[in-house]
Design a protein around this motif. Structure first.
Motif, PDB file in Angstrom:
ATOM      1  N   UNK A  91       0.836  -1.199   0.000  1.00 51.85           N
ATOM      2  CA  UNK A  91       0.000   0.000   0.000  1.00 51.85           C
ATOM      3  C   UNK A  91       0.868   1.245   0.000  1.00 51.85           C
ATOM      4  N   UNK A  92       0.516   2.155  -0.850  1.00 47.98           N
ATOM      5  CA  UNK A  92       1.125   3.477  -0.861  1.00 47.98           C
ATOM      6  C   UNK A  92       0.192   4.430  -0.106  1.00 47.98           C
ATOM      7  N   UNK A  93       0.744   5.428   0.528  1.00 51.64           N
ATOM      8  CA  UNK A  93      -0.060   6.439   1.203  1.00 51.64           C
ATOM      9  C   UNK A  93       0.617   7.791   1.032  1.00 51.64           C
ATOM     10  N   UNK A  94      -0.166   8.851   1.198  1.00 50.08           N
ATOM     11  CA  UNK A  94       0.416  10.191   1.160  1.00 50.08           C
ATOM     12  C   UNK A  94      -0.304  11.080   2.160  1.00 50.08           C
ATOM     13  N   UNK A 107      -3.560   9.098   3.567  1.00 47.98           N
ATOM     14  CA  UNK A 107      -4.569   8.546   2.681  1.00 47.98           C
ATOM     15  C   UNK A 107      -3.931   7.429   1.873  1.00 47.98           C
ATOM     16  N   UNK A 108      -4.606   6.283   1.873  1.00 45.24           N
ATOM     17  CA  UNK A 108      -4.031   5.076   1.289  1.00 45.24           C
ATOM     18  C   UNK A 108      -4.582   4.786  -0.100  1.00 45.24           C
ATOM     19  N   UNK A 109      -3.729   4.200  -0.918  1.00 44.26           N
ATOM     20  CA  UNK A 109      -4.164   3.674  -2.199  1.00 44.26           C
ATOM     21  C   UNK A 109      -4.786   2.300  -2.036  1.00 44.26           C
ATOM     22  N   UNK A 110      -5.299   1.741  -3.133  1.00 46.97           N
ATOM     23  CA  UNK A 110      -5.992   0.443  -3.074  1.00 46.97           C
ATOM     24  C   UNK A 110      -5.053  -0.745  -2.960  1.00 46.97           C
ATOM     25  N   UNK A 111      -3.766  -0.516  -3.193  1.00 47.17           N
ATOM     26  CA  UNK A 111      -2.797  -1.595  -3.026  1.00 47.17           C
ATOM     27  C   UNK A 111      -2.430  -2.292  -4.319  1.00 47.17           C
TER      28      UNK A 111
ATOM     29  N   UNK B  33      -6.153   8.573  15.222  1.00 42.87           N
ATOM     30  CA  UNK B  33      -6.878   8.369  13.961  1.00 42.87           C
ATOM     31  C   UNK B  33      -7.499   6.979  13.939  1.00 42.87           C
ATOM     32  N   UNK B  34      -8.654   6.895  13.328  1.00 41.54           N
ATOM     33  CA  UNK B  34      -9.319   5.609  13.113  1.00 41.54           C
ATOM     34  C   UNK B  34      -9.345   5.316  11.608  1.00 41.54           C
ATOM     35  N   UNK B  35      -9.053   4.062  11.288  1.00 37.12           N
ATOM     36  CA  UNK B  35      -9.064   3.606   9.905  1.00 37.12           C
ATOM     37  C   UNK B  35      -9.937   2.369   9.795  1.00 37.12           C
ATOM     38  N   UNK B  36     -10.430   2.132   8.586  1.00 34.87           N
ATOM     39  CA  UNK B  36     -11.202   0.928   8.285  1.00 34.87           C
ATOM     40  C   UNK B  36     -10.501   0.198   7.141  1.00 34.87           C
ATOM     41  N   UNK B  37     -10.514  -1.119   7.196  1.00 33.09           N
ATOM     42  CA  UNK B  37      -9.993  -1.916   6.103  1.00 33.09           C
ATOM     43  C   UNK B  37     -10.995  -3.011   5.777  1.00 33.09           C
ATOM     44  N   UNK B  38     -11.511  -2.953   4.558  1.00 32.46           N
ATOM     45  CA  UNK B  38     -12.304  -4.067   4.076  1.00 32.46           C
ATOM     46  C   UNK B  38     -11.340  -5.172   3.672  1.00 32.46           C
ATOM     47  N   UNK B  39     -11.807  -6.394   3.724  1.00 34.53           N
ATOM     48  CA  UNK B  39     -10.931  -7.548   3.550  1.00 34.53           C
ATOM     49  C   UNK B  39     -10.072  -7.426   2.300  1.00 34.53           C
ATOM     50  N   UNK B  40      -8.746  -7.460   2.476  1.00 31.86           N
ATOM     51  CA  UNK B  40      -7.828  -7.448   1.352  1.00 31.86           C
ATOM     52  C   UNK B  40      -7.729  -6.122   0.613  1.00 31.86           C
ATOM     53  N   UNK B  42      -7.366  -1.582   0.691  1.00 37.70           N
ATOM     54  CA  UNK B  42      -6.605  -0.533   1.351  1.00 37.70           C
ATOM     55  C   UNK B  42      -7.309   0.011   2.568  1.00 37.70           C
ATOM     56  N   UNK B  43      -6.553   0.786   3.333  1.00 38.77           N
ATOM     57  CA  UNK B  43      -7.119   1.399   4.532  1.00 38.77           C
ATOM     58  C   UNK B  43      -7.796   2.702   4.185  1.00 38.77           C
TER      59      UNK B  43
END
Lengths: 117, 109
Positions: A91-94, A107-111, B33-40, B42-43
């Motif tokens: 995962x990339x983030x910025x 903020x994260x990318x989809x991977x 900070x709170x994050x969510x991740x759906x299975x597999x 990104x956050x």
């Protein structure tokens, strides 16, 4: 809403090959990051990058890994000689620079799913 | 950044119910900070609460922060099946996010 994008979504490679994972961070962000997640495990920090240099890296980020911002929009992660254990989601983030000059919300990318055979 | 410890590890509820997840941390913070991740996947950043704030709302999310107890809670009201995901907290203030195992929320239709 601006997003972090990553390509490819899935990369399959042979052990020992070099791979480059690409990311386009959000355009006004100045901090960039790579994380990885091995299947079924926690998300792990790899490296952060600011002002054209690595600002922090983890133990995972050894000499086989490198990062680069080759132009004004891309941020890449290179693995020189892949191992089976490098198989993971990357995962990339910025993030922007916050009011106190530090990194703000990431903020994260989809991977990219990397599979090493 | 320092890792937060989420509790419970797993939570299963029915659609329409509220879900509450907790986070404890050890050191002083600038923000959490709170994050969510759906299975597999990104956050997804959900919400950031600063150390001088006690409560913050965003849609169906409500976050509280108790700096004296070094704890935070995330409340999701009127849950939906689409809320099924893992939820993580992480302290901000530096560049590295460190994620724990999270709370795995399952919302049953």
């Amino acid at each position: 809403e601006p997003e972090v994008t990553q390509t490819p979504s899935h990369q399959v490679t042979q052990m020992g090959q070099e791979v480059i994972l690409r990311c386009v961070p959000i355009s006004n962000h100045l901090y960039f990051y790579w994380y990885r997640q091995i299947l079924g495990q926690k998300v792990e920090f790899l490296v952060s990058f600011y002002n054209n240099e690595i600002s922090e890296k983890s133990e995972i980020f050894d000499d086989q890994f490198s990062v680069e911002r080759p132009d004004g929009s891309n941020f890449t992660l290179k693995i020189r000689s892949t191992k089976l254990e490098d198989s993971a989601m990357y995962f990339c983030a910025s993030s922007e620079v916050g009011l106190a000059g530090e990194a703000d919300t990431q903020y994260f990318g989809p991977g990219t799913r990397l599979t090493v055979l | 950044s320092q890792q937060g410890e989420e509790d419970p590890q797993a939570l299963s509820i029915q659609e329409g119910e509220n879900a509450t997840m907790n986070c404890s941390y050890k050191t002083s913070i600038n923000n959490l900070q709170w994050y969510r991740q759906n299975s597999g996947r990104g956050l997804v950043h959900l919400i950031l609460i600063r150390s001088n704030e006690r409560e913050k709302h965003s849609g169906r999310l409500r976050v509280t922060l108790d700096t004296s107890k070094k704890s935070s809670s995330l409340l999701i009201t009127a849950s939906r099946a689409a809320d099924t995901a893992s939820y993580f907290c992480s302290q901000g203030g530096s560049e590295k996010l460190v994620f724990g195992k999270g709370t795995k929320l399952t919302v049953n239709p």
